[in-house]
Design a protein around this motif. Structure first.
Motif: not given
Length: 446
Positions: A256, A331, A335, A338-339, A385-386, A389-390, A392-393, A396
């Motif tokens: 990260w 944040s 965006s 997923e947050r 943040e990490w 992102r995980r 969100l991945r 997707e």
């Protein structure tokens, strides 16, 4: 003739400046007395609140700690602005002290019109307790503080420990005040009550909701649990568990990197643990759970956000309403997918800080924002943040799979229907049925 040696003398108004104005909220004052109980190695502290609209309310804080001797009352308890507590020194039980300066205690004592304190040291017999009474109205008539004597009287107490009774509480406890007080006591150790040998009991018959808040917790209903550790060498590690306790994914800090520094991230701060319990509010997520979405949402209104625990005690204002110190809501606004936000999660940053690197402000509200504190904040934000992102991945990947399924589904449906036609119709009807199928609403054959 030689001039006499003189020193500073203080007008009684200084007690107002250092008391009521320094710590204006009643909940902060009560928490300060609870801190003193913790530093006295108490295993239990009981806070009893009784309201009286005519004579003023009464707040009683009683503990089973080590208590104080006559010498300790005189040279520690009655000394304002100084402290016998050293931040790097352990108590006999091995605790790191969380009280400081004596000013917070003064603010608590000034909350009422009078104070009665009775204490018995664990080395003394039941008939060797001591008490002291403070009538604040006497200071209103004095020119300087030193004019008012505070004799230490002999008293009795069955068990060792200290009891402080604040009488004639001047401030009325309205809804907002009780909400803040309840929230402060709930979050002092709850909902993260495991791993501590210090218990707080709340008796508030006039405010039954406060007692209910202390008892209830819904951590087990979280959909995801993020756990991140800032290790002694300055590196980090994180993992995410699902509601069953299974690890979904994990990472070391070099996964990260921040925009300012590529590769492995090194944090110049004391070892830190960050935990976040994140909730998904839909029926599927709560199917089979022991609580309802409404119950958890109401609970998060009280405890939501990321709180800071220094030596097992919460330090305000981190995580308070309107104090989103990790910028979670900002944040999410930038965006949203997923947050987590302060409305959908509860968490804590835990720092034992054996060397006393972090320093609280004089008013006990927050830390001085040193480089070490800012590094802890950066570590927690990087972990969030990490985590985002995980997730969100994964989101997707789910969307790609669903798109693929949607493309496959019509083709598979046509193949299944053709197979049905071939198997169910007589030979002389098959050709006509198949031609009609391709000429109909399904469009041309691929």
């Amino acid at each position: 003739m030689e001039s006499p040696i003189l020193g500073f003398r203080f007008a009684p108004s200084i007690l107002v400046r250092l008391g009521e104005e320094l710590v204006p909220n009643l909940d902060q004052a009560i928490i300060e007395l609870i801190r003193n109980s913790y530093d006295a190695d108490a295993s239990e502290c009981t806070v009893e609140i009784k309201m009286d609209t005519i004579n003023g309310g009464t707040i009683k804080i009683s503990d089973n700690g080590s208590g104080m001797t006559h010498h300790q009352i005189l040279n520690n308890w009655l000394v304002l602005g100084g402290s016998s507590k050293e931040s790097t020194k352990l108590t006999p039980k091995g605790r790191r002290t969380v009280g400081d300066k004596g000013l917070g205690r003064l603010a608590a004592l000034r909350a009422g019109s009078s104070v009665e304190m009775t204490t018995r040291h664990l080395s003394e017999q039941a008939d060797e307790a001591h008490s002291i009474t403070i009538e604040w109205s006497k200071y209103d008539k004095a020119t300087v503080v030193e004019e008012i004597g505070l004799p230490i009287e002999k008293s009795t107490r069955k068990n060792h420990g200290t009891t402080t009774i604040l009488k004639g509480i001047k401030r009325t406890l309205g809804r907002s005040e009780t909400d803040r007080l309840g929230r402060s006591i709930v979050l002092l150790t709850s909902p993260f009550h495991e791993g501590t040998d210090f218990r707080i009991n709340l008796i508030a018959p006039d405010f039954p909701e406060l007692e209910a808040r202390v008892r209830n917790g819904y951590l087990d209903d979280a959909e995801y649990v993020l756990r991140a550790d800032l290790l002694p060498d300055g590196s980090g590690y994180a993992e995410v568990l699902d509601f069953k306790g299974d690890v979904l994914y994990s990472a070391t800090s070099n996964e990260w990197p921040t925009k300012k520094q590529k590769g492995q991230v090194i944090y110049s701060a004391p070892p830190t643990t960050f935990e976040l319990y994140s909730y998904i509010f839909n029926r599927n997520a709560f199917a089979g759970r022991g609580s309802t979405i409404a119950e958890v949402k109401n609970w998060l209104k009280v405890v939501g956000g990321v709180h800071f625990y220094h030596r097992q005690f919460r330090v305000p204002p981190y995580g308070d309403p309107g104090h989103d110190w990790l910028d979670m809501n900002l944040s999410r606004a930038r965006s949203p997918e997923e947050r987590p936000s302060t409305n959908t999660s509860v968490g804590r940053v835990i720092v034992d800080d054996p060397d006393g690197i972090l320093k609280q402000k004089t008013d006990r509200v927050g830390f001085i924002e040193s480089d070490e504190f800012l590094e802890i904040r950066r570590f927690a934000k990087d972990a969030l943040e990490w985590f985002a992102r995980r997730r969100l991945r994964d989101a997707e990947a789910r969307r790609d799979f669903q798109k693929q399924e949607s493309r496959i589904a019509p083709t598979q449906a046509r193949a299944d229907l053709l197979d049905t036609i071939s198997q169910s119709l007589p030979a002389h009807e098959k050709e006509r049925a198949i031609k009609g199928f391709f000429a109909g609403s399904w469009g041309r054959a691929d």
